[in-house]
Design a protein around this motif. Sequence first.
Motif, PDB file in Angstrom:
ATOM      1  N   PHE A 169      82.324  48.266   7.071  1.00  0.00           N
ATOM      2  CA  PHE A 169      80.954  47.994   7.510  1.00  0.00           C
ATOM      3  C   PHE A 169      80.673  48.605   8.878  1.00  0.00           C
ATOM      4  CE2 PHE A 169      81.200  44.059   4.689  1.00  0.00           C
ATOM      5  CZ  PHE A 169      80.405  44.602   3.699  1.00  0.00           C
ATOM      6  N   ALA A 170      81.728  48.741   9.696  1.00  0.00           N
ATOM      7  CA  ALA A 170      81.566  49.310  11.033  1.00  0.00           C
ATOM      8  C   ALA A 170      81.554  50.832  11.020  1.00  0.00           C
ATOM      9  CB  ALA A 170      82.676  48.804  11.956  1.00  0.00           C
ATOM     10  N   GLY A 171      81.733  51.436   9.840  1.00  0.00           N
ATOM     11  CA  GLY A 171      81.645  52.893   9.736  1.00  0.00           C
ATOM     12  C   GLY A 171      82.963  53.621   9.610  1.00  0.00           C
ATOM     13  N   TYR A 172      84.069  52.910   9.465  1.00  0.00           N
ATOM     14  CA  TYR A 172      85.365  53.566   9.273  1.00  0.00           C
ATOM     15  C   TYR A 172      85.372  54.287   7.923  1.00  0.00           C
ATOM     16  CZ  TYR A 172      88.011  51.265  13.079  1.00  0.00           C
ATOM     17  OH  TYR A 172      88.497  50.857  14.287  1.00  0.00           O
ATOM     18  N   SER A 173      85.971  55.451   7.884  1.00  0.00           N
ATOM     19  CA  SER A 173      86.161  56.158   6.618  1.00  0.00           C
ATOM     20  C   SER A 173      87.307  55.493   5.860  1.00  0.00           C
ATOM     21  CB  SER A 173      86.513  57.628   6.872  1.00  0.00           C
ATOM     22  OG  SER A 173      87.815  57.725   7.440  1.00  0.00           O
ATOM     23  N   GLU A 174      87.430  55.788   4.568  1.00  0.00           N
ATOM     24  CA  GLU A 174      88.526  55.210   3.778  1.00  0.00           C
ATOM     25  C   GLU A 174      89.884  55.650   4.324  1.00  0.00           C
ATOM     26  OE1 GLU A 174      88.623  52.757   1.551  1.00  0.00           O
ATOM     27  OE2 GLU A 174      86.491  52.576   1.997  1.00  0.00           O
ATOM     28  N   GLU A 175      89.964  56.868   4.826  1.00  0.00           N
ATOM     29  CA  GLU A 175      91.222  57.335   5.410  1.00  0.00           C
ATOM     30  C   GLU A 175      91.556  56.527   6.670  1.00  0.00           C
ATOM     31  OE1 GLU A 175      93.294  61.389   7.207  1.00  0.00           O
ATOM     32  OE2 GLU A 175      91.303  61.510   6.295  1.00  0.00           O
ATOM     33  N   GLU A 176      90.551  56.287   7.499  1.00  0.00           N
ATOM     34  CA  GLU A 176      90.770  55.494   8.711  1.00  0.00           C
ATOM     35  C   GLU A 176      91.135  54.050   8.372  1.00  0.00           C
ATOM     36  OE1 GLU A 176      87.760  57.692  11.874  1.00  0.00           O
ATOM     37  OE2 GLU A 176      86.909  56.365  10.337  1.00  0.00           O
ATOM     38  N   VAL A 177      90.509  53.509   7.340  1.00  0.00           N
ATOM     39  CA  VAL A 177      90.845  52.149   6.893  1.00  0.00           C
ATOM     40  C   VAL A 177      92.291  52.106   6.415  1.00  0.00           C
ATOM     41  CG1 VAL A 177      90.387  50.381   5.145  1.00  0.00           C
ATOM     42  CG2 VAL A 177      88.482  51.448   6.358  1.00  0.00           C
ATOM     43  N   ALA A 178      92.701  53.094   5.643  1.00  0.00           N
ATOM     44  CA  ALA A 178      94.077  53.142   5.132  1.00  0.00           C
ATOM     45  C   ALA A 178      95.086  53.190   6.279  1.00  0.00           C
ATOM     46  CB  ALA A 178      94.249  54.345   4.203  1.00  0.00           C
ATOM     47  N   ILE A 179      94.781  53.960   7.316  1.00  0.00           N
ATOM     48  CA  ILE A 179      95.675  54.049   8.476  1.00  0.00           C
ATOM     49  C   ILE A 179      95.728  52.704   9.195  1.00  0.00           C
ATOM     50  CG2 ILE A 179      95.941  55.090  10.766  1.00  0.00           C
ATOM     51  CD1 ILE A 179      94.773  57.693   9.488  1.00  0.00           C
ATOM     52  N   ALA A 180      94.568  52.059   9.351  1.00  0.00           N
ATOM     53  CA  ALA A 180      94.524  50.756  10.018  1.00  0.00           C
ATOM     54  C   ALA A 180      95.317  49.718   9.234  1.00  0.00           C
ATOM     55  CB  ALA A 180      93.072  50.304  10.189  1.00  0.00           C
ATOM     56  N   ILE A 181      95.210  49.743   7.898  1.00  0.00           N
ATOM     57  CA  ILE A 181      95.972  48.811   7.061  1.00  0.00           C
ATOM     58  C   ILE A 181      97.464  49.065   7.230  1.00  0.00           C
ATOM     59  CG2 ILE A 181      96.548  48.209   4.671  1.00  0.00           C
ATOM     60  CD1 ILE A 181      93.579  48.705   3.984  1.00  0.00           C
ATOM     61  N   GLU A 182      97.861  50.334   7.207  1.00  0.00           N
ATOM     62  CA  GLU A 182      99.278  50.675   7.352  1.00  0.00           C
ATOM     63  C   GLU A 182      99.815  50.246   8.714  1.00  0.00           C
ATOM     64  OE1 GLU A 182     102.066  54.630   7.149  1.00  0.00           O
ATOM     65  OE2 GLU A 182     100.368  54.477   5.769  1.00  0.00           O
ATOM     66  N   ASP A 183      99.045  50.466   9.765  1.00  0.00           N
ATOM     67  CA  ASP A 183      99.476  50.056  11.110  1.00  0.00           C
ATOM     68  C   ASP A 183      99.614  48.539  11.205  1.00  0.00           C
ATOM     69  OD1 ASP A 183      99.488  52.707  11.860  1.00  0.00           O
ATOM     70  OD2 ASP A 183      97.617  52.605  13.009  1.00  0.00           O
ATOM     71  N   ALA A 184      98.621  47.825  10.662  1.00  0.00           N
ATOM     72  CA  ALA A 184      98.664  46.357  10.691  1.00  0.00           C
ATOM     73  C   ALA A 184      99.855  45.842   9.897  1.00  0.00           C
ATOM     74  CB  ALA A 184      97.360  45.778  10.148  1.00  0.00           C
ATOM     75  N   GLU A 185     100.113  46.461   8.755  1.00  0.00           N
ATOM     76  CA  GLU A 185     101.223  46.020   7.907  1.00  0.00           C
ATOM     77  C   GLU A 185     102.566  46.263   8.589  1.00  0.00           C
ATOM     78  OE1 GLU A 185     102.870  44.097   4.666  1.00  0.00           O
ATOM     79  OE2 GLU A 185     100.828  44.164   5.439  1.00  0.00           O
ATOM     80  N   ALA A 186     102.678  47.339   9.352  1.00  0.00           N
ATOM     81  CA  ALA A 186     103.920  47.609  10.080  1.00  0.00           C
ATOM     82  C   ALA A 186     104.191  46.501  11.092  1.00  0.00           C
ATOM     83  CB  ALA A 186     103.836  48.966  10.778  1.00  0.00           C
ATOM     84  N   VAL A 187     103.157  46.074  11.811  1.00  0.00           N
ATOM     85  CA  VAL A 187     103.309  44.984  12.785  1.00  0.00           C
ATOM     86  C   VAL A 187     103.638  43.687  12.063  1.00  0.00           C
ATOM     87  CG1 VAL A 187     102.121  43.607  14.543  1.00  0.00           C
ATOM     88  CG2 VAL A 187     101.786  46.090  14.461  1.00  0.00           C
ATOM     89  N   TYR A 188     102.943  43.419  10.968  1.00  0.00           N
ATOM     90  CA  TYR A 188     103.177  42.197  10.187  1.00  0.00           C
ATOM     91  C   TYR A 188     104.619  42.165   9.676  1.00  0.00           C
ATOM     92  CZ  TYR A 188     102.394  38.457   6.826  1.00  0.00           C
ATOM     93  OH  TYR A 188     102.466  37.282   6.130  1.00  0.00           O
ATOM     94  N   ALA A 189     105.085  43.280   9.127  1.00  0.00           N
ATOM     95  CA  ALA A 189     106.448  43.362   8.588  1.00  0.00           C
ATOM     96  C   ALA A 189     107.487  43.164   9.692  1.00  0.00           C
ATOM     97  CB  ALA A 189     106.660  44.697   7.882  1.00  0.00           C
ATOM     98  N   PHE A 190     107.221  43.715  10.864  1.00  0.00           N
ATOM     99  CA  PHE A 190     108.147  43.548  11.989  1.00  0.00           C
ATOM    100  C   PHE A 190     108.274  42.074  12.348  1.00  0.00           C
ATOM    101  CE2 PHE A 190     108.654  42.987  16.594  1.00  0.00           C
ATOM    102  CZ  PHE A 190     109.920  43.557  16.763  1.00  0.00           C
ATOM    103  N   HIS A 191     107.142  41.383  12.470  1.00  0.00           N
ATOM    104  CA  HIS A 191     107.171  39.957  12.814  1.00  0.00           C
ATOM    105  C   HIS A 191     107.853  39.151  11.713  1.00  0.00           C
ATOM    106  CE1 HIS A 191     104.967  39.756  16.597  1.00  0.00           C
ATOM    107  NE2 HIS A 191     104.242  40.763  16.147  1.00  0.00           N
ATOM    108  N   ALA A 192     107.599  39.498  10.451  1.00  0.00           N
ATOM    109  CA  ALA A 192     108.232  38.793   9.338  1.00  0.00           C
ATOM    110  C   ALA A 192     109.744  38.974   9.385  1.00  0.00           C
ATOM    111  CB  ALA A 192     107.671  39.293   8.010  1.00  0.00           C
ATOM    112  N   ALA A 193     110.190  40.192   9.710  1.00  0.00           N
ATOM    113  CA  ALA A 193     111.615  40.473   9.798  1.00  0.00           C
ATOM    114  C   ALA A 193     112.264  39.714  10.956  1.00  0.00           C
ATOM    115  CB  ALA A 193     111.847  41.976   9.950  1.00  0.00           C
ATOM    116  N   MET A 194     111.497  39.486  12.002  1.00  0.00           N
ATOM    117  CA  MET A 194     112.006  38.766  13.166  1.00  0.00           C
ATOM    118  C   MET A 194     111.909  37.243  12.970  1.00  0.00           C
ATOM    119  SD  MET A 194     113.021  41.157  15.116  1.00  0.00           S
ATOM    120  CE  MET A 194     113.300  40.352  16.684  1.00  0.00           C
ATOM    121  N   GLY A 195     111.316  36.832  11.856  1.00  0.00           N
ATOM    122  CA  GLY A 195     111.195  35.411  11.562  1.00  0.00           C
ATOM    123  C   GLY A 195     110.116  34.709  12.347  1.00  0.00           C
ATOM    124  N   LYS A 196     109.085  35.454  12.745  1.00  0.00           N
ATOM    125  CA  LYS A 196     107.996  34.854  13.527  1.00  0.00           C
ATOM    126  C   LYS A 196     106.809  34.576  12.648  1.00  0.00           C
ATOM    127  CE  LYS A 196     109.331  36.977  17.870  1.00  0.00           C
ATOM    128  NZ  LYS A 196     108.951  37.776  18.994  1.00  0.00           N
TER     129      LYS A 196
END
Length: 196
Positions: A169-196
């Motif tokens: 809705f803010a104007g991100y392209s699908e490619e930019e959205v995909a990159i944002a999802i991948e970046d967020a998932e990397a942080v999420y996975a790191f925290h999950a691996a650390m047990g946080k």
Amino acid sequence: MPVLTRLRRRQTTRMRFVFDERKATQAAGVVLSRHDGRMSYLRLIKLLYLADRQSLIETGYPITGDRFVSMKYGPVLSHCLGLVKNAPLDKATFWTQHVGRDGKHTVALLGDPGLGSLSEYDTTVLERIAERHREEADWEVVDHTHTLPEWEDPGRSSRPIDPAQILRFAGYSEEEVAIAIEDAEAVYAFHAAMGK
């Protein structure tokens, strides 16, 4: 990076973040301090939502890491709403030590939670949002959140809001959205691996 991890990350279509109670408390502290330390809990929840939303749009990551949800009275942050409405009185948490109910519909700053977990950017966004809506009545802030394109009235229930939709809705392209999802998932996975 293992192939399986890469595949899992690519399959994720929903953005996930890690909720940080300390950051949420400090964010609430910034907003409350700009309003003499006291406000309706509805207003606090809305301002925190708007700040997280703004941070998400500008950086790809919200301030608190909370889940965005649609409710009858507009979009809110799920964990923050729970803390404001149902913080356990018999259990000391970082939130309950610094933010508490001050009447049926109001919350107050009980002590200074500091700013240590917030970046300078986070603090600036929170101050900007608090100031932008300072002169508005509570119902005007609520009405404003009803105009946001991601909000859908779920009736008496609640409905998750995918942060990726906010980016679209803010104007991100699908490619930019995909990159944002991948970046967020990397942080999420790191925290999950650390047990946080």
